[in-house]
Design an enzyme around this catalytic site. Structure first.
Site, PDB file in Angstrom:
ATOM      1  CD  GLU A   1      18.694 -56.378  12.044  1.00  0.00           C
ATOM      2  OE1 GLU A   1      18.860 -55.910  10.896  1.00  0.00           O
ATOM      3  OE2 GLU A   1      18.383 -57.564  12.271  1.00  0.00           O
TER       4      GLU A   1
ATOM      5  CD  GLU B   1      24.180 -59.948   9.713  1.00  0.00           C
ATOM      6  OE1 GLU B   1      24.470 -60.355   8.573  1.00  0.00           O
ATOM      7  OE2 GLU B   1      23.184 -59.251   9.963  1.00  0.00           O
TER       8      GLU B   1
END
Length: 420
Positions: free
Chosen positions: A175, A170
Site C-alpha cells: 500500500e 487480510e
C-alpha cells in the site's frame, strides 16, 4: 505501521452469507463487499498457479476468467471514488500492462456516500476465480503520485463469507499513500489486530526516490506460520505467530487477490490543488507461484534416490538430504518462476549464503536472495548461479541421510538430477 488501511473496517464484519454468494458486486450492493468465494477453492488452491501479463489490444478489458471488476463507493473509509465497471477505469494499454486510472470525473452521475461522486477509479479481485494457500505472490507495478492517491495490492481469506472480517485475515502486500512518495507499507490484519492495530512495517527507497518514477516488484513469500515481504528482492519484514502476542494467526488457508486505486480516505487524506488528474496505477504483471506442500514433484539423483527434507520438517534450517523416494511431501519440489526450488512452503537455501565447495543446503523461508536461486540445466545439473556451483551429494555417498551441498560442477553422477 503507523497509519494502516481502514478500508473494509466494520463493513466486512457485517457481510451476510447471501451477499457473499452473489457472483459479482453491482452498484446497489454494499461498497467493497467481497463476492462469491467458492468452497471448492480450498481443495484446488494447493496446486494452483496464477499469471497475468495483461497482453491484449489497447482499451480492452481485463481477462474475465481471471478477474472480476467491483463497483460502488466506500463510506466506511470515506474514500471519494466510485469504482466503475468494465473498462472505463481499468483497461489494457496494448503494451502488456493493465492501467487502473483514477479520474476527476463522473460521466455516469454516480452517487457516493457524500453526494454526487467527484472521482472514478477501479478495483479488481480474483474471488471465485483464483485463490492460493502459500507460495510467492508478486506484482510488478508503477504506482501513481499525488496527495490523496492510495494504490494497493492485497489479499483476503476466501472464507470471509463464513467468518467475516477480520477473522478472514487480510494480507496487504503493498500500500502507498500519496503523501509518502518514497515509502510503501506491508501489513497483516486478523482477529484482535485489525484496523489501527494491524501488524506491519514500511519500506522506503534510498535517496528520496519516488516509487512513481519506475516499476518495482512487490512480493510476499508465504509459508505456514510465516509471511515475508520484499521490494525488488530486498526483504524488509517477516511475520510469524510470535508477533501476535497470543492472538490467532489467520493465514494458514487460501486467500484471493485484489488490486485497486482509491482516491482519498481517512489514511491518505483527500486530493488537493496539488493533485494532478488523471493518475494511473500501471501493472506489468501479477504472478502467484504456489509453494504448498501438496504440489510439486520429486527430484531424483544418485542411485535413484530423492532430494528430501530431513524429518519432513518445515522449520528453518531443516537439512536437505538424499533418501529413498517415498512420495511424501518432504520430497515434492516446485521449480518456481522466480528461480527458487520450493518444498513444504519454503525454499532450498545455501546455508549462511555460502559459495565455497562443501557449503551445505537447507530449507529456509523464501526471501528472494541469491543463495536461494537455482538453474536446472538440460544436462541435469542444478546450479546456484551466485556460487557457480552444482547441487552435489556429499562424498558420492548414496546412503540414506547423506547431506546435500554445493560443489564445483564436474559432471559426476552425484551432481546429476532429474526433476519430475
Amino acid at each position: 505501521m503507523d497509519s494502516p488501511r481502514l478500508l473494509r473496517r466494520c463493513l466486512f464484519a457485517a457481510l451476510s452469507a447471501a451477499l457473499i454468494a452473489s457472483a459479482a458486486i453491482g452498484p446497489a450492493d454494499a461498497a467493497d463487499a467481497a463476492p462469491k468465494a467458492a468452497s471448492s477453492e480450498k481443495v484446488a488452491a494447493a496446486a494452483a498457479t496464477f499469471s497475468d501479463t495483461f497482453d491484449g489490444a489497447a482499451g480492452s478489458a481485463v481477462d474475465s476468467s481471471k478477474w472480476q471488476v467491483e463497483t460502488g463507493d466506500n463510506v466506511n473509509n470515506h474514500e471519494r471514488q466510485y469504482y466503475t465497471s468494465g473498462n472505463n477505469n481499468a483497461a489494457l494499454d496494448g503494451q502488456g500492462h493493465l492501467v487502473i486510472t483514477a479520474r476527476k470525473d463522473n460521466p455516469g452521475n454516480y452517487q457516493c456516500w457524500y453526494g454526487r461522486c467527484e472521482y472514478t477509479s477501479a478495483r479488481l479481485n480474483t474471488s471465485g476465480k483464483f485463490s492460493a494457500a502459500y507460495g510467492r505472490v508478486e506484482a510488478r507495478m508503477k504506482i501513481p503520485r499525488g496527495q490523496g492517491m492510495w494504490p494497493a495490492f492485497w489479499m483476503l481469506g476466501t472464507d470471509i463469507g463464513q467468518v467475516g472480517w477480520p477473522n478472514s485475515g487480510e494480507i496487504d502486500v503493498m500500500e502507498n499513500v500519496g503523501f509518502e512518495p518514497s515509502t510503501i507499507h506491508g501489513t497483516i490484519h486478523g482477529p484482535g489486530y485489525s484496523g489501527t492495530g494491524g501488524i506491519g512495517a514500511a519500506y522506503s527507497l534510498p535517496g528520496g526516490q519516488a516509487f512513481a518514477d519506475a516499476f518495482h516488484t512487490f512480493a510476499v513469500d508465504w509459508a505456514p506460520d510465516s509471511i515475508t515481504w520484499s521490494v525488488d528482492g530486498t526483504v524488509y519484514q517477516r511475520r510469524t505467530p510470535a508477533d501476535l502476542g497470543g492472538k490467532t494467526w489467520a493465514f494458514n488457508k487460501p486467500f484471493f487477490l485484489i488490486l485497486n486505486l482509491a482516491v482519498g480516505g481517512y489514511w491518505p487524506g483527500d486530493p488537493n490543488s496539488s493533485t494532478a488528474f488523471p493518475q494511473q496505477l500501471v501493472v506489468d504483471d501479477v504472478k502467484v507461484t504456489t509453494g504448498d506442500s501438496s504440489s510439486g514433484a520429486p527430484i531424483t539423483g544418485l542411485a535413484g534416490k530423492c532430494v528430501d527434507v530431513a524429518g519432513s520438517s518445515s522449520a528453518n534450517g531443516a537439512p536437505v538430504q538424499l533418501y529413498d523416494c517415498n512420495g511424501t511431501t518432504a520430497q515434492k519440489w516446485t521449480v518456481a518462476s522466480d528461480g527458487t526450488l520450493r518444498a513444504l512452503g519454503k525454499c532450498l537455501d545455501v546455508t549462511e549464503n555460502g559459495t565455497a565447495d562443501g557449503s551445505t543446503v537447507q530449507l529456509w523461508d523464501c526471501g528472494g536472495s541469491a543463495n536461494q536461486k537455482w538453474v536446472v540445466t538440460a544436462a541435469g545439473d542444478i546450479v546456484n548461479p551466485q556460487a557457480n556451483k552444482c547441487l552435489d551429494v556429499t562424498g558420492n555417498n548414496s546412503a540414506n541421510g547423506t547431506r546435500l551441498q554445493i560443489w564445483s560442477c564436474s559432471g559426476a553422477a552425484n551432481q546429476k538430477w532429474k526433476v519430475g
